[in-house]
Design an enzyme around this catalytic site. Structure first.
Site, mmCIF file in Angstrom:
data_model
loop_
_atom_site.group_PDB
_atom_site.id
_atom_site.type_symbol
_atom_site.label_atom_id
_atom_site.label_comp_id
_atom_site.label_asym_id
_atom_site.label_seq_id
_atom_site.Cartn_x
_atom_site.Cartn_y
_atom_site.Cartn_z
ATOM 1 N N ASP A 81 -21.164 -37.769 59.355
ATOM 2 C CA ASP A 81 -20.699 -38.371 58.097
ATOM 3 C C ASP A 81 -21.813 -38.256 57.052
ATOM 4 O O ASP A 81 -22.986 -38.487 57.352
ATOM 5 C CB ASP A 81 -20.364 -39.854 58.370
ATOM 6 C CG ASP A 81 -19.682 -40.528 57.207
ATOM 7 O OD1 ASP A 81 -18.971 -39.841 56.446
ATOM 8 O OD2 ASP A 81 -19.841 -41.757 57.068
ATOM 9 N N HIS A 82 -21.458 -37.909 55.830
ATOM 10 C CA HIS A 82 -22.414 -37.826 54.707
ATOM 11 C C HIS A 82 -23.644 -36.993 55.026
ATOM 12 O O HIS A 82 -24.781 -37.386 54.745
ATOM 13 C CB HIS A 82 -22.842 -39.228 54.241
ATOM 14 C CG HIS A 82 -21.742 -39.954 53.540
ATOM 15 N ND1 HIS A 82 -21.248 -39.551 52.330
ATOM 16 C CD2 HIS A 82 -21.012 -41.037 53.910
ATOM 17 C CE1 HIS A 82 -20.259 -40.357 51.959
ATOM 18 N NE2 HIS A 82 -20.086 -41.258 52.919
ATOM 19 N N GLU A 133 -16.800 -33.215 49.792
ATOM 20 C CA GLU A 133 -16.428 -34.321 48.896
ATOM 21 C C GLU A 133 -16.491 -33.866 47.444
ATOM 22 O O GLU A 133 -17.435 -33.213 47.023
ATOM 23 C CB GLU A 133 -17.348 -35.529 49.117
ATOM 24 C CG GLU A 133 -17.003 -36.706 48.192
ATOM 25 C CD GLU A 133 -17.643 -38.034 48.605
ATOM 26 O OE1 GLU A 133 -17.977 -38.203 49.800
ATOM 27 O OE2 GLU A 133 -17.794 -38.899 47.722
ATOM 28 N N HIS A 179 -17.869 -47.728 49.026
ATOM 29 C CA HIS A 179 -18.482 -48.128 50.295
ATOM 30 C C HIS A 179 -18.948 -49.575 50.202
ATOM 31 O O HIS A 179 -19.233 -50.077 49.126
ATOM 32 C CB HIS A 179 -19.693 -47.241 50.602
ATOM 33 C CG HIS A 179 -19.343 -45.811 50.865
ATOM 34 N ND1 HIS A 179 -19.570 -44.807 49.959
ATOM 35 C CD2 HIS A 179 -18.760 -45.228 51.936
ATOM 36 C CE1 HIS A 179 -19.158 -43.648 50.470
ATOM 37 N NE2 HIS A 179 -18.661 -43.875 51.665
ATOM 38 N N HIS A 210 -12.822 -42.334 52.045
ATOM 39 C CA HIS A 210 -14.029 -43.102 52.388
ATOM 40 C C HIS A 210 -13.851 -44.520 51.860
ATOM 41 O O HIS A 210 -13.014 -44.766 51.005
ATOM 42 C CB HIS A 210 -15.263 -42.454 51.736
ATOM 43 C CG HIS A 210 -15.747 -41.246 52.468
ATOM 44 N ND1 HIS A 210 -16.982 -41.170 53.044
ATOM 45 C CD2 HIS A 210 -15.137 -40.060 52.736
ATOM 46 C CE1 HIS A 210 -17.132 -39.999 53.625
ATOM 47 N NE2 HIS A 210 -16.017 -39.286 53.454
ATOM 48 N N GLY A 211 -14.658 -45.441 52.369
ATOM 49 C CA GLY A 211 -14.557 -46.819 51.887
ATOM 50 C C GLY A 211 -13.276 -47.481 52.346
ATOM 51 O O GLY A 211 -12.609 -48.180 51.595
ATOM 52 N N SER A 213 -12.781 -49.876 54.678
ATOM 53 C CA SER A 213 -12.825 -51.192 55.323
ATOM 54 C C SER A 213 -11.966 -52.213 54.586
ATOM 55 O O SER A 213 -11.835 -52.178 53.361
ATOM 56 C CB SER A 213 -14.273 -51.704 55.395
ATOM 57 O OG SER A 213 -14.933 -51.114 56.488
ATOM 58 N N ILE A 255 -14.369 -46.040 58.271
ATOM 59 C CA ILE A 255 -14.607 -47.481 58.438
ATOM 60 C C ILE A 255 -16.016 -47.701 58.979
ATOM 61 O O ILE A 255 -16.369 -47.171 60.034
ATOM 62 C CB ILE A 255 -13.588 -48.083 59.433
ATOM 63 C CG1 ILE A 255 -12.161 -47.882 58.906
ATOM 64 C CG2 ILE A 255 -13.873 -49.564 59.689
ATOM 65 C CD1 ILE A 255 -11.092 -48.080 59.953
ATOM 66 N N ALA A 256 -16.803 -48.493 58.287
ATOM 67 C CA ALA A 256 -18.131 -48.876 58.783
ATOM 68 C C ALA A 256 -18.389 -50.357 58.506
ATOM 69 O O ALA A 256 -18.755 -51.121 59.396
ATOM 70 C CB ALA A 256 -19.222 -48.027 58.126
HETATM 71 P P1 13P Z 1 -16.641 -48.813 54.359
HETATM 72 O O1 13P Z 1 -17.925 -49.223 53.698
HETATM 73 O O2 13P Z 1 -15.451 -49.275 53.563
HETATM 74 O O3 13P Z 1 -16.559 -49.211 55.751
HETATM 75 O O4 13P Z 1 -16.585 -47.209 54.300
HETATM 76 C C1 13P Z 1 -17.341 -46.450 55.215
HETATM 77 C C2 13P Z 1 -17.379 -45.018 54.866
HETATM 78 O O5 13P Z 1 -16.658 -44.532 54.034
HETATM 79 C C3 13P Z 1 -18.344 -44.184 55.626
HETATM 80 O O6 13P Z 1 -18.381 -42.875 55.158
#
Ligand code: 13P
Length: 313
Positions: A81-82, A133, A179, A210-211, A213, A255-256
């Site tokens: 990721d990233h 991205e 995020h 992404h993002g 959560s 999700i992180a």
């Molecule tokens: P969250 O911060 O919403 O969990 O997103 C995580 C993410 O996009 C990792 O690449």
């Protein structure tokens, strides 16, 4: 079993989505694999440069390999990721990743195209899938903070050219999520008009959100009652918005933050309630169990539960 995300996306496009979850620790890997096996749901386990720098790529990859033996029915892909260029190349050459993200989204369009294309060429030669991205999300990305002013939505008019010139296999888009635990401070949710236009311009092409959560208010309250000072402004993507995005071609939901909030809640409550204890195993076990429950609910929400049996490869 390890599979390419290509197999997942060809099956899920338009009907359900694959959760892609960032892992840093053994407890998270247990929770994720145990839930995936139990739910018979495909998933993506993803490692960021920060996770790799923290635990060492070899440690993380060995834990994932061990988890696959402990939970033999788990069906997953390993994703970077990233990634910057160095991490992406390292991941490709290691042979341990089915997929890498090259994140050149902070560069201008031409640089983003050329950096992404270089990684795509190397990755495809090794049969590795590439997520790129276009557009910039606000919030905290790994260990860097992206100002809301620097964030910008993906321009739908650029997506066809970007995909054609880079040859990337999936596209992460900036459509209003960010995020971290403080999404939508401006009050906006997912920009479905932008998402719809992207889908029209890239029919059947897998889109990544992404993002993803949810930043559950109940978790925030519990953390604060146990001594945390997270602000009331903490908020995430609603379940309704997540589900709606699937019909617009979103195949992978990152999700992180939710798993970090869960860790914080479990450990704050544990040490508040039993201040005399100092054993990592007890809260560690609670975290694994709660993580598993969290993932089982996420698989249900995204419609991924039970889908492993229908995959074609
Ligand atoms: P969250 O911060 O919403 O969990 O997103 C995580 C993410 O996009 C990792 O690449």
């Amino acid at each position: 079993m390890r599979l390419s995300p290509k197999v997942f996306y060809e099956h899920c496009y338009g009907t359900y989505a694959i959760p892609a979850v960032n892992v840093f620790t053994m407890e998270q890997i247990h929770g994720l694999f145990s839930a995936g096996e139990n739910a018979n749901a495909p998933f993506i386990v993803q490692l960021t440069p920060a996770a790799r720098n923290y635990a060492d790529p070899k440690m993380l990859e060995a834990m994932i390999t061990a988890a696959a033996r402990i939970y033999p029915k788990a069906t997953y892909a390993v994703h970077l990721d990233h990634g910057d260029d160095a991490h992406a190349l390292n991941a490709i050459l290691s042979g341990n990743y089915q997929s890498v993200m090259i994140d050149a989204s902070h560069d201008n369009f031409e640089n983003n195209v050329s950096r992404t294309k270089k990684i795509v060429d190397r990755a495809h030669a090794a049969n590795v899938f590439v997520e790129a991205e276009l557009g910039v999300l606000s919030g905290v990305e790994d260990d860097r903070s992206i100002d809301e002013e620097l964030a910008r939505y993906t321009q739908p008019s650029q997506v066809e050219e970007f995909v054609a010139r880079t040859g990337c296999d999936s596209l992460a888009v900036a459509v209003g999520t960010s995020h971290g635990a403080y999404k939508f401070s401006g009050g906006n949710g997912i920009q479905f008009t932008i998402l719809k236009e992207i889908q029209q311009r890239l029919p059947k092409f897998p889109i990544v959100l992404h993002g993803g959560s949810a930043v559950n208010k109940v978790e925030i309250d519990r953390i604060n009652k146990a001594g945390g000072i997270l602000s009331d402004g903490a908020s995430g993507v609603s379940p309704e918005e997540i589900v709606k995005s699937i019909a617009y071609g979103v195949c992978k939901i990152n999700i992180a933050t939710d798993t970090r909030l869960l860790w914080t809640r479990v450990h704050r409550e544990f040490f508040r309630d039993t201040p005399e204890l100092f054993d990592p195993v007890i809260p560690g076990k609670i975290y694994m169990d709660d993580y598993k429950q969290f993932m089982l609910q996420k698989f249900d929400l995204l419609g991924a539960t039970g889908k492993v049996s229908d995959l074609k490869f």
